[in-house]
Write an enzyme that holds these catalytic residues in place. Structure first.
Site, PDB file in Angstrom:
ATOM      1  N   CYS A 118       0.817  -1.228   0.000  1.00 52.98           N
ATOM      2  CA  CYS A 118       0.000   0.000   0.000  1.00 52.98           C
ATOM      3  C   CYS A 118       0.847   1.275   0.000  1.00 52.98           C
ATOM      4  CB  CYS A 118      -0.940   0.009   1.197  1.00 52.98           C
ATOM      5  SG  CYS A 118      -2.015  -1.419   1.225  1.00 52.98           S
ATOM      6  N   HIS A 260      -3.567   7.068   2.843  1.00 53.63           N
ATOM      7  CA  HIS A 260      -3.932   5.772   2.277  1.00 53.63           C
ATOM      8  C   HIS A 260      -5.296   5.366   2.835  1.00 53.63           C
ATOM      9  CE1 HIS A 260      -4.121   1.727   1.093  1.00 53.63           C
ATOM     10  NE2 HIS A 260      -3.787   1.210   2.263  1.00 53.63           N
ATOM     11  N   ASN A 290     -10.096  -0.376  -0.187  1.00 54.40           N
ATOM     12  CA  ASN A 290      -8.644  -0.217  -0.111  1.00 54.40           C
ATOM     13  C   ASN A 290      -8.043  -0.635  -1.451  1.00 54.40           C
ATOM     14  OD1 ASN A 290      -5.906  -0.485   0.316  1.00 54.40           O
ATOM     15  ND2 ASN A 290      -6.087  -1.581   2.264  1.00 54.40           N
TER      16      ASN A 290
HETATM   17  N1  ACO Z   1     -18.420  -9.392   8.515  1.00 51.80           N
HETATM   18  C1  ACO Z   1     -18.879  -9.686   9.727  1.00 51.80           C
HETATM   19  N2  ACO Z   1     -18.086 -10.019  10.762  1.00 51.80           N
HETATM   20  C2  ACO Z   1     -16.768 -10.066  10.532  1.00 51.80           C
HETATM   21  C3  ACO Z   1     -16.208  -9.767   9.274  1.00 51.80           C
HETATM   22  C4  ACO Z   1     -17.102  -9.424   8.236  1.00 51.80           C
HETATM   23  N3  ACO Z   1     -16.681  -9.120   7.000  1.00 51.80           N
HETATM   24  N4  ACO Z   1     -14.871  -9.893   9.355  1.00 51.80           N
HETATM   25  C5  ACO Z   1     -14.577 -10.234  10.602  1.00 51.80           C
HETATM   26  N5  ACO Z   1     -15.732 -10.346  11.321  1.00 51.80           N
HETATM   27  C6  ACO Z   1     -15.889 -10.706  12.741  1.00 51.80           C
HETATM   28  C7  ACO Z   1     -14.705 -11.465  13.288  1.00 51.80           C
HETATM   29  O1  ACO Z   1     -14.860 -12.846  13.036  1.00 51.80           O
HETATM   30  C8  ACO Z   1     -14.794 -11.140  14.759  1.00 51.80           C
HETATM   31  O2  ACO Z   1     -15.779 -11.976  15.360  1.00 51.80           O
HETATM   32  P1  ACO Z   1     -15.527 -12.565  16.844  1.00 51.80           P
HETATM   33  O3  ACO Z   1     -15.445 -11.355  17.729  1.00 51.80           O
HETATM   34  O4  ACO Z   1     -16.739 -13.400  17.044  1.00 51.80           O
HETATM   35  O5  ACO Z   1     -14.242 -13.314  16.759  1.00 51.80           O
HETATM   36  C9  ACO Z   1     -15.343  -9.720  14.793  1.00 51.80           C
HETATM   37  O6  ACO Z   1     -15.939  -9.500  13.509  1.00 51.80           O
HETATM   38  C10 ACO Z   1     -14.278  -8.657  15.047  1.00 51.80           C
HETATM   39  O7  ACO Z   1     -13.178  -8.925  14.203  1.00 51.80           O
HETATM   40  P2  ACO Z   1     -11.907  -7.989  14.206  1.00 51.80           P
HETATM   41  O8  ACO Z   1     -10.885  -8.556  13.265  1.00 51.80           O
HETATM   42  O9  ACO Z   1     -11.484  -7.689  15.607  1.00 51.80           O
HETATM   43  O10 ACO Z   1     -12.541  -6.668  13.584  1.00 51.80           O
HETATM   44  P3  ACO Z   1     -11.892  -5.231  13.505  1.00 51.80           P
HETATM   45  O11 ACO Z   1     -12.764  -4.267  14.187  1.00 51.80           O
HETATM   46  O12 ACO Z   1     -10.433  -5.252  13.864  1.00 51.80           O
HETATM   47  O13 ACO Z   1     -12.001  -4.927  11.963  1.00 51.80           O
HETATM   48  C11 ACO Z   1     -10.555  -4.887  10.028  1.00 51.80           C
HETATM   49  C12 ACO Z   1     -11.309  -5.756  11.030  1.00 51.80           C
HETATM   50  C13 ACO Z   1     -11.569  -4.037   9.281  1.00 51.80           C
HETATM   51  C14 ACO Z   1      -9.796  -5.779   9.068  1.00 51.80           C
HETATM   52  C15 ACO Z   1      -9.564  -3.959  10.780  1.00 51.80           C
HETATM   53  O14 ACO Z   1      -8.814  -4.720  11.719  1.00 51.80           O
HETATM   54  C16 ACO Z   1      -8.614  -3.228   9.878  1.00 51.80           C
HETATM   55  O15 ACO Z   1      -8.995  -2.368   9.107  1.00 51.80           O
HETATM   56  N6  ACO Z   1      -7.304  -3.494  10.012  1.00 51.80           N
HETATM   57  C17 ACO Z   1      -6.290  -2.795   9.229  1.00 51.80           C
HETATM   58  C18 ACO Z   1      -6.238  -3.271   7.813  1.00 51.80           C
HETATM   59  C19 ACO Z   1      -5.246  -2.424   7.024  1.00 51.80           C
HETATM   60  O16 ACO Z   1      -4.972  -1.287   7.351  1.00 51.80           O
HETATM   61  N7  ACO Z   1      -4.648  -2.950   5.979  1.00 51.80           N
HETATM   62  C20 ACO Z   1      -3.721  -2.122   5.230  1.00 51.80           C
HETATM   63  C21 ACO Z   1      -2.670  -2.841   4.691  1.00 51.80           C
HETATM   64  S1  ACO Z   1      -3.218  -3.969   3.475  1.00 51.80           S
HETATM   65  C22 ACO Z   1      -1.869  -4.182   2.484  1.00 51.80           C
HETATM   66  O17 ACO Z   1      -0.838  -3.616   2.629  1.00 51.80           O
HETATM   67  C23 ACO Z   1      -1.988  -5.151   1.446  1.00 51.80           C
END
Ligand code: ACO
Length: 333
Positions: A118, A260, A290
């Site tokens: 990214c 980003h 993203n």
């Molecule tokens: N729909 C519904 N529920 C979901 C989904 C979905 N699509 N995805 C995960 N969940 C559930 C999980 O299973 C979890 O359930 P549990 O509590 O029963 O275990 C719950 O939702 C919470 O999951 P988390 O992973 O803690 O959710 P979070 O609030 O952290 O959001 C996310 C996840 C959006 C991926 C976030 O962590 C994020 O944005 N992280 C950063 C990503 C990023 O910046 N990437 C950039 C680099 S990418 C690159 O370089 C290629």
């Protein structure tokens, strides 16, 4: 004493796919909801390449638009730098495939790919700026482009909802004498501790038994979202502080921050930490998801299309991604 040239963005061109995938469409494929995706990420829809489409075609189209916008003939380009971590194939490079599509008028312009996930566009901008400032190259086509639909596992709801595709190119060259526009500072960095947290696994020596391959045998993206989230919110401010210090500027001299677009919550937390007003922060994740290296030039494209970006405005750009990597830049338009 050797004088250096200031690099300017002479033109910009973008090509995004026509194919729109909404959150409701995704909810028919994996166990998710529009409400979960919007609340946790800010994304409502994303654009994806259709089966059979190639990133090289998108890159060539974005490049032609950028050259038109700059009024620079293809024959003047002396380097094509393609920033991507999702090329159509590993070898030859995507930059060479784009070179082939742009045609013989390019002559023997050099071409290679750069993978900083990214942060790719800002790594590319950093490098291209030095190559122009030293007079090594005069006209660089810097193209950011990603095909996530080719590497996502559409049974993994934690990743497949996040990403979108597209291509965006800029033409870089020395600014005219007396102009105060151009790149004032860039910085890049990495933290190898992040290697475990975002991976795109191929059949290779690191993974001989390919335990994470999709059922169709293609590689796919795996991410520890919570860990990446923590890194991203921290490095956002670190990178901006670093680049503003290099430019000798403060946040109140920045007209627009283009971060980003990984997650609306990361952008809001980062912007709050550096005390920049929300109306000066570009946010288009809602429409594109993203798009990795593409998201920053896509942000510039949107600002221009909305008529908000004026000559003389100062932009701060910041990105983070797999590696981990980060980059930032200060550019006067
Ligand atoms: N729909 C519904 N529920 C979901 C989904 C979905 N699509 N995805 C995960 N969940 C559930 C999980 O299973 C979890 O359930 P549990 O509590 O029963 O275990 C719950 O939702 C919470 O999951 P988390 O992973 O803690 O959710 P979070 O609030 O952290 O959001 C996310 C996840 C959006 C991926 C976030 O962590 C994020 O944005 N992280 C950063 C990503 C990023 O910046 N990437 C950039 C680099 S990418 C690159 O370089 C290629």
């Amino acid at each position: 004493m050797t004088s250096t040239l200031r690099t300017g963005i002479l033109g910009i061109g973008t090509r995004i796919p026509d194919n729109v995938l909404t959150n409701d469409d995704l909810a028919r494929i994996v166990d998710t909801t529009d409400e979960w995706i919007v609340t946790r990420t800010g994304i409502r829809e994303r654009r994806l390449l259709s089966p059979g489409e190639l990133l090289a075609d998108y890159g060539a189209e974005a490049a032609r638009r950028a050259l038109d916008n700059a009024g620079v003939p293809l024959s003047e380009v002396d380097l094509i730098l393609a920033c991507t971590y999702t090329p159509d194939r590993l070898c030859p490079s995507l930059a060479c495939d784009i070179h082939h599509r742009l045609g013989p008028e390019l002559g023997s312009a050099a071409a290679f790919d750069l993978n900083a996930a990214c942060s790719g566009f800002l790594y590319g901008l950093h490098l291209a700026d030095k190559l122009i400032a030293t007079g090594t190259h005069r006209r660089i086509l810097l193209i950011a482009l990603e095909n996530h639909s080719g590497i996502l596992d559409f049974t993994d709801r934690s990743t497949c909802i996040l990403f979108g595709d597209g291509a965006s190119a800029v033409v870089l060259g020395p600014v005219e004498d007396g102009s105060d526009s151009g790149i004032y500072a860039t910085c890049i960095g990495a933290d190898g501790e992040g290697t475990a947290h975002i991976q795109l696994l191929h059949d290779g020596p690191m993974h001989p038994e390919s335990p994470h391959a999709r059922n169709d045998g293609q590689p796919y993206l795996r991410m520890n979202g919570r860990e990446v989230f923590k890194y991203a919110t921290r490095v956002f401010g670190v990178a901006l502080d670093e680049v503003l210090a290099l430019a000798g500027m403060s946040t109140d001299q920045i007209d627009f921050l283009i971060p980003h677009q990984a997650n609306m919550r990361i952008i809001r937390a980062g912007a709050e930490r550096i005390h920049i007003a929300p109306e000066r922060v570009v946010m288009n994740i809602e429409r594109y998801g993203n798009t990795a290296s593409v998201s920053i030039p896509l942000g510039i494209t949107d600002l221009l299309a909305e008529g908000r970006l004026k000559k003389g405005d100062t932009l701060a750009l910041v990105a983070f991604g797999a590696g981990y990597t980060y980059g930032a830049a200060v550019v006067k338009w």
